[in-house]
Write an enzyme that holds these catalytic residues in place. Structure first.
Site, PDB file in Angstrom:
ATOM      1  N   GLN A   1       0.829  -1.202   0.000  1.00 12.77           N
ATOM      2  CA  GLN A   1       0.000   0.000   0.000  1.00 12.77           C
ATOM      3  C   GLN A   1       0.865   1.254   0.000  1.00 12.77           C
ATOM      4  O   GLN A   1       1.876   1.332   0.694  1.00 12.77           O
ATOM      5  CB  GLN A   1      -0.908  -0.016   1.232  1.00 12.77           C
ATOM      6  CG  GLN A   1      -2.049   0.982   1.181  1.00 12.77           C
ATOM      7  CD  GLN A   1      -3.127   0.654   2.199  1.00 12.77           C
ATOM      8  OE1 GLN A   1      -3.173  -0.451   2.738  1.00 12.77           O
ATOM      9  NE2 GLN A   1      -4.020   1.595   2.461  1.00 12.77           N
TER      10      GLN A   1
ATOM     11  N   SER B   1       4.229  -6.378   2.810  1.00 14.32           N
ATOM     12  CA  SER B   1       2.908  -6.239   3.412  1.00 14.32           C
ATOM     13  C   SER B   1       1.835  -6.802   2.475  1.00 14.32           C
ATOM     14  O   SER B   1       1.828  -8.003   2.191  1.00 14.32           O
ATOM     15  CB  SER B   1       2.647  -4.764   3.767  1.00 14.32           C
ATOM     16  OG  SER B   1       1.469  -4.619   4.508  1.00 14.32           O
ATOM     17  N   LEU B   2       0.936  -5.965   1.963  1.00 17.47           N
ATOM     18  CA  LEU B   2      -0.069  -6.416   0.995  1.00 17.47           C
ATOM     19  C   LEU B   2       0.571  -7.199  -0.147  1.00 17.47           C
ATOM     20  O   LEU B   2       0.001  -8.178  -0.653  1.00 17.47           O
ATOM     21  CB  LEU B   2      -0.803  -5.193   0.436  1.00 17.47           C
ATOM     22  CG  LEU B   2      -1.598  -5.419  -0.850  1.00 17.47           C
ATOM     23  CD1 LEU B   2      -2.838  -6.240  -0.572  1.00 17.47           C
ATOM     24  CD2 LEU B   2      -1.936  -4.099  -1.517  1.00 17.47           C
TER      25      LEU B   2
ATOM     26  N   ARG C   1      -9.295  -8.468   3.808  1.00 14.68           N
ATOM     27  CA  ARG C   1      -8.234  -7.802   4.563  1.00 14.68           C
ATOM     28  C   ARG C   1      -8.400  -6.290   4.541  1.00 14.68           C
ATOM     29  O   ARG C   1      -8.310  -5.617   5.579  1.00 14.68           O
ATOM     30  CB  ARG C   1      -6.877  -8.186   3.967  1.00 14.68           C
ATOM     31  CG  ARG C   1      -5.644  -7.600   4.658  1.00 14.68           C
ATOM     32  CD  ARG C   1      -4.403  -8.020   3.873  1.00 14.68           C
ATOM     33  NE  ARG C   1      -3.155  -7.733   4.553  1.00 14.68           N
ATOM     34  CZ  ARG C   1      -2.424  -6.644   4.378  1.00 14.68           C
ATOM     35  NH1 ARG C   1      -2.864  -5.692   3.546  1.00 14.68           N
ATOM     36  NH2 ARG C   1      -1.273  -6.474   5.013  1.00 14.68           N
TER      37      ARG C   1
ATOM     38  N   HIS D   1       0.302  -3.214  11.144  1.00 16.84           N
ATOM     39  CA  HIS D   1       1.372  -4.105  11.599  1.00 16.84           C
ATOM     40  C   HIS D   1       1.714  -3.894  13.073  1.00 16.84           C
ATOM     41  O   HIS D   1       2.874  -3.907  13.462  1.00 16.84           O
ATOM     42  CB  HIS D   1       2.617  -3.951  10.719  1.00 16.84           C
ATOM     43  CG  HIS D   1       2.351  -4.303   9.288  1.00 16.84           C
ATOM     44  ND1 HIS D   1       2.090  -5.595   8.873  1.00 16.84           N
ATOM     45  CD2 HIS D   1       2.254  -3.532   8.176  1.00 16.84           C
ATOM     46  CE1 HIS D   1       1.859  -5.599   7.569  1.00 16.84           C
ATOM     47  NE2 HIS D   1       1.944  -4.361   7.131  1.00 16.84           N
TER      48      HIS D   1
ATOM     49  N   GLN E   1       0.961 -11.580   9.962  1.00 22.21           N
ATOM     50  CA  GLN E   1       1.507 -10.364   9.367  1.00 22.21           C
ATOM     51  C   GLN E   1       0.735  -9.110   9.774  1.00 22.21           C
ATOM     52  O   GLN E   1       1.311  -8.037   9.918  1.00 22.21           O
ATOM     53  CB  GLN E   1       1.498 -10.509   7.844  1.00 22.21           C
ATOM     54  CG  GLN E   1       2.188  -9.398   7.084  1.00 22.21           C
ATOM     55  CD  GLN E   1       1.509  -9.136   5.757  1.00 22.21           C
ATOM     56  OE1 GLN E   1       0.474  -8.493   5.698  1.00 22.21           O
ATOM     57  NE2 GLN E   1       2.095  -9.648   4.688  1.00 22.21           N
TER      58      GLN E   1
END
Length: 293
Positions: free
Chosen positions: A10, A88-89, A113, A195, A244
């Site tokens: 992102q 991440s994503l 998500r 996170h 995560q």
């Protein structure tokens, strides 16, 4: 030559993303049109448009980046990678590219998500900040010394760490970071504490969706954010993917481990060039390129 494919997260989105790809490839059009059915709204109207603000909404941003990255990987005639990772994503994109799950199931998970994270941000206030030019150990020590909840959330490169947590704790940490000699400790324009343990409600919601999703053994190792280690076991992959949301992204360690395991050529697939810059700082000796359209 060992090829590593990496996928952005992102913040890498841009107006017009994927439009050229949609126009040049029948397969890309088919996949993006299928995405409309899965998501229940025409996301390419936003992706191809000029409204950057509309593209910033989490429920739009995450699916848009995932779609762009996976379709680009599928439609660019690339050789099979030796290993993959995503920031991440981007880990969801990496998993689809490696065959651990299919495009449709991956998009459904990303949609869950994104929605869960957006709701969590609205219900559980929090924020993030970037800390520049301060040793990793110092950042960790300062976070641990603060009264509220604040943790390192993204180990992006040596000297660039993002912290995440309760607003007051992040502010306290930033002040201490500057006192300790940080070049910058800059609050980020984000809607929540990604996170960090504040994302626990989103993790619980995503857990149910992951449990119902079929995963396969990937065609190559997937280096996961939580451990920075390669995984091929579907059960391990699922567990790490879920963890995560509330754990740090260990990107510096991920790249270092990929290089140690033989990666000498990195290719960023998806919008932007953020990961290319990070890899150059972490491992300046490797070849790094990107594709984005």
């Amino acid at each position: 030559m060992s090829k590593a494919y990496i996928f952005p997260g992102q913040g890498s989105q841009f107006p017009g993303m994927g439009k050229a790809l949609y126009e040049r490839s029948a397969e890309a059009r088919e996949m993006m049109d299928r995405a409309h059915e899965i998501l229940g709204f025409p996301i390419t109207d936003i992706m191809f448009g000029e409204d950057a603000e509309a593209l910033k909404a989490t429920r739009v941003t995450q699916p848009a980046i995932f779609i762009h990255s996976v379709v680009l990987a599928r439609c660019s005639g690339l050789e099979a990678p030796s290993m993959v990772a995503g920031h991440s994503l981007g880990e969801f994109s990496a998993l689809v590219a490696a065959g651990a799950m299919d495009f449709e199931d991956g998009l459904r998970l990303v949609a869950v998500r994104a929605s869960a994270m957006q709701k969590c941000c609205e219900q559980v206030p929090g924020t993030m900040a970037a800390v520049i030019k301060l040793p990793t150990e110092t950042v960790e020590e300062i976070c641990a010394s603060c009264a509220g909840l604040v943790i390192p959330a993204n180990y992006n490169s040596e000297g660039q760490i993002v912290i995440s947590g309760e607003a007051e704790a992040v502010a306290e940490a930033c002040a201490k970071m500057k006192e300790a000699g940080a070049k910058r400790a800059l609050p980020l324009a984000v809607s929540g504490a990604f996170h960090s343990p504040l994302m626990e409600p989103a993790r619980l919601e995503l857990a149910e969706a992951i449990d119902k999703t079929p995963f396969q053994v990937p065609v190559c190792p997937v280096y996961q954010n939580v451990t920075a280690l390669p995984s091929t076991d579907p059960e391990v992959i699922k567990d790490n993917l879920l963890r995560q949301l509330t754990s740090p992204v260990r990107w510096t360690q991920t790249v270092q481990n990929m290089v140690a395991d033989g990666a000498d050529s990195f290719l960023e697939i998806g919008p932007g060039t953020v990961l290319q810059g990070l890899v150059k700082r972490i491992a300046p000796e490797v070849e790094i390129n990107g594709i984005s359209e």
